[in-house]
Structure formats: structure tokens, C-alpha cells
Design an enzyme around this catalytic site. Structure first.
Site, mmCIF file in Angstrom:
data_model
loop_
_atom_site.group_PDB
_atom_site.id
_atom_site.type_symbol
_atom_site.label_atom_id
_atom_site.label_comp_id
_atom_site.label_asym_id
_atom_site.label_seq_id
_atom_site.Cartn_x
_atom_site.Cartn_y
_atom_site.Cartn_z
ATOM 1 N N ASN A 22 25.491 -33.807 -16.136
ATOM 2 C CA ASN A 22 24.516 -34.865 -15.841
ATOM 3 C C ASN A 22 23.363 -34.322 -15.014
ATOM 4 O O ASN A 22 23.536 -33.451 -14.165
ATOM 5 C CB ASN A 22 25.171 -36.096 -15.181
ATOM 6 C CG ASN A 22 25.995 -35.783 -13.958
ATOM 7 O OD1 ASN A 22 26.592 -34.727 -13.841
ATOM 8 N ND2 ASN A 22 26.046 -36.721 -13.025
ATOM 9 N N GLU A 46 20.300 -35.788 -12.821
ATOM 10 C CA GLU A 46 19.756 -37.014 -12.220
ATOM 11 C C GLU A 46 18.284 -36.873 -11.862
ATOM 12 O O GLU A 46 17.711 -35.773 -11.940
ATOM 13 C CB GLU A 46 20.594 -37.392 -10.995
ATOM 14 C CG GLU A 46 22.028 -37.713 -11.399
ATOM 15 C CD GLU A 46 22.896 -38.228 -10.270
ATOM 16 O OE1 GLU A 46 22.484 -38.136 -9.096
ATOM 17 O OE2 GLU A 46 24.001 -38.719 -10.582
ATOM 18 N N CYS A 68 23.156 -38.543 -18.673
ATOM 19 C CA CYS A 68 24.594 -38.245 -18.547
ATOM 20 C C CYS A 68 24.927 -36.895 -19.191
ATOM 21 O O CYS A 68 24.197 -36.406 -20.070
ATOM 22 C CB CYS A 68 25.418 -39.309 -19.264
ATOM 23 S SG CYS A 68 25.348 -40.947 -18.520
ATOM 24 N N GLU A 124 27.274 -36.253 -21.308
ATOM 25 C CA GLU A 124 27.594 -36.367 -22.734
ATOM 26 C C GLU A 124 26.334 -36.237 -23.585
ATOM 27 O O GLU A 124 26.305 -35.548 -24.599
ATOM 28 C CB GLU A 124 28.253 -37.723 -23.034
ATOM 29 C CG GLU A 124 29.614 -37.918 -22.419
ATOM 30 C CD GLU A 124 29.570 -38.529 -21.022
ATOM 31 O OE1 GLU A 124 28.614 -38.250 -20.274
ATOM 32 O OE2 GLU A 124 30.513 -39.255 -20.686
ATOM 33 N N CYS A 140 26.097 -43.665 -23.800
ATOM 34 C CA CYS A 140 26.673 -42.447 -24.394
ATOM 35 C C CYS A 140 27.611 -42.789 -25.547
ATOM 36 O O CYS A 140 27.676 -42.062 -26.544
ATOM 37 C CB CYS A 140 27.404 -41.632 -23.328
ATOM 38 S SG CYS A 140 26.247 -40.828 -22.205
HETATM 39 N N1 THU Z 1 27.721 -40.043 -15.742
HETATM 40 C C1 THU Z 1 27.883 -39.149 -16.765
HETATM 41 O O1 THU Z 1 27.223 -38.112 -16.821
HETATM 42 N N2 THU Z 1 28.809 -39.434 -17.700
HETATM 43 C C2 THU Z 1 29.680 -40.480 -17.650
HETATM 44 O O2 THU Z 1 30.539 -40.604 -18.517
HETATM 45 C C3 THU Z 1 29.579 -41.460 -16.559
HETATM 46 C C4 THU Z 1 28.433 -41.286 -15.637
HETATM 47 C C5 THU Z 1 26.750 -39.702 -14.692
HETATM 48 C C6 THU Z 1 25.497 -40.520 -14.619
HETATM 49 C C7 THU Z 1 25.110 -40.353 -13.164
HETATM 50 O O3 THU Z 1 24.401 -39.125 -13.018
HETATM 51 C C8 THU Z 1 26.429 -40.210 -12.440
HETATM 52 O O4 THU Z 1 27.384 -39.844 -13.434
HETATM 53 C C9 THU Z 1 26.886 -41.459 -11.737
HETATM 54 O O5 THU Z 1 26.870 -42.556 -12.590
#
Ligand code: THU
Length: 163
Positions: free
Chosen positions: A62, A64, A73, A75, A115
Site C-alpha cells: 500500500n 498512502e 491498497c 492489492e 480491491c
Molecule cells: N489496505 C490495503 O492495502 N489492503 C487491504 O486489504 C486493506 C487496507 C491499506 C489501505 C491503507 O493504506 C491502509 O491499509 C489502512 O486502511
């Protein structure tokens, strides 16, 4: 009126030792790439590893952003990179794993709704079910299709009213 039940099948494993080698490798790759996450805001680091039908493994984490919705995310980072760079190969499996705010493997991890829809599109594009491997702290769960994560889903067939 009828009430219908929609069932999903989830295979549960105690840990990575119980998995077949290719799945174990994918889980380990997801755990490894989670370390590369850029998650200064949530401090929740997620890793995704995809296996393509030619055997290639593609990973992502991920990423941000101070402007929250801009972040992506793990995925989708991995999936879009895979589909862009290997457009001729379907995704066969995806493993996801996360490190929580206290630095431990997340107790529970499951892909967000966006996702799920992105994975469904890739599955639909290649007409091959994507196996989803969810690595949580005390168990690993495997689903045999993204449809298990998104019942009554919307896909491109609906645009032509194809069942
Ligand atoms: N996040 C993911 O990358 N994948 C997931 O399946 C759930 C959430 C990330 C998004 C954000 O950067 C952090 O986790 C908190 O939500």
C-alpha cells in the site's frame, strides 16, 4: 417471494506450513513486500503477491498519501502492475498479508470493497477464477474465486444484459 442462501467455501489452514509450496511461497512474498509499504498515516502495512499463469510472481504494497483518497491498497498496486506488464497472463492466485500498528501480523485481513471489484474485473477479463489467500495472524484462509468475496457482483456482462 423466496429467500435464497448464498454460500461461500473457505478452506482454513493453521499456518503456512500446511500450504502447498506455491501458495506458501506466495504468502511469504506477501509478508516480505508488506515491509515496503508507504503507510505513514495508518501505520498498517499491507503486502500482496500475485501468481500469474506463466508462474511469474508480482508483488505490491500500500502507498498512502497525505490527501487520503489518493493512496492505493497493496492489492491494486500489484494487480495493475501485473495486468500492465503481463497483459497476456491471467492472475491465478493472490496472497495478502499485513503488519498492524503494533508491528505484528494483522489479526484479520480481507481486501476492501474497491480491491474486490478490481480483482473481479481481472478475473472476468481472463475468464479464470482468482484464488484468494488471506494471511491472518492465527490462520490462513483460501477462497477459490473472487466471487466468494463479492456475491451478487457487478461485472461487464451486465452492460450487455448477459447472464
Ligand atoms: N489496505 C490495503 O492495502 N489492503 C487491504 O486489504 C486493506 C487496507 C491499506 C489501505 C491503507 O493504506 C491502509 O491499509 C489502512 O486502511
Amino acid at each position: 417471494m423466496q429467500t435464497k442462501e448464498i454460500k461461500i467455501l473457505v478452506s482454513e489452514y493453521k499456518n503456512e506450513e500446511e500450504l502447498i509450496t506455491t501458495d506458501r511461497e506466495l504468502v511469504l512474498a506477501a509478508r516480505r513486500i508488506a515491509e515496503s509499504a508507504y503507510a505513514p498515516y495508518s501505520k498498517f502495512k499491507v503486502g500482496a503477491a500475485l501468481r500469474l499463469t506463466d508462474g511469474t510472481v508480482v508483488t505490491g504494497s500500500n502507498q498512502e498519501n497525505a490527501a487520503t483518497p489518493v493512496g492505493t491498497c497493496a492489492e491494486r498496486s500489484a494487480l495493475f502492475w501485473a495486468n500492465a506488464n503481463y497483459p497476456d497472463f491471467a492472475v491465478e492466485s493472490i496472497a495478502i498479508s499485513a503488519i498492524d500498528q503494533s508491528g505484528n501480523r494483522a489479526a484479520r485481513l480481507s481486501p476492501c470493497g474497491i480491491c474486490r471489484q478490481a480483482l473481479l474485473e481481472s478475473q472476468h477479463r481472463f475468464q479464470l477464477p482468482i484464488r484468494v489467500i488471506l494471511d491472518s495472524r492465527d490462520k490462513i484462509e483460501i477462497l477459490n474465486s473472487v466471487e466468494s468475496l463479492l456475491p451478487l457482483s457487478f461485472n461487464g456482462n451486465a452492460l450487455n444484459s448477459v447472464e
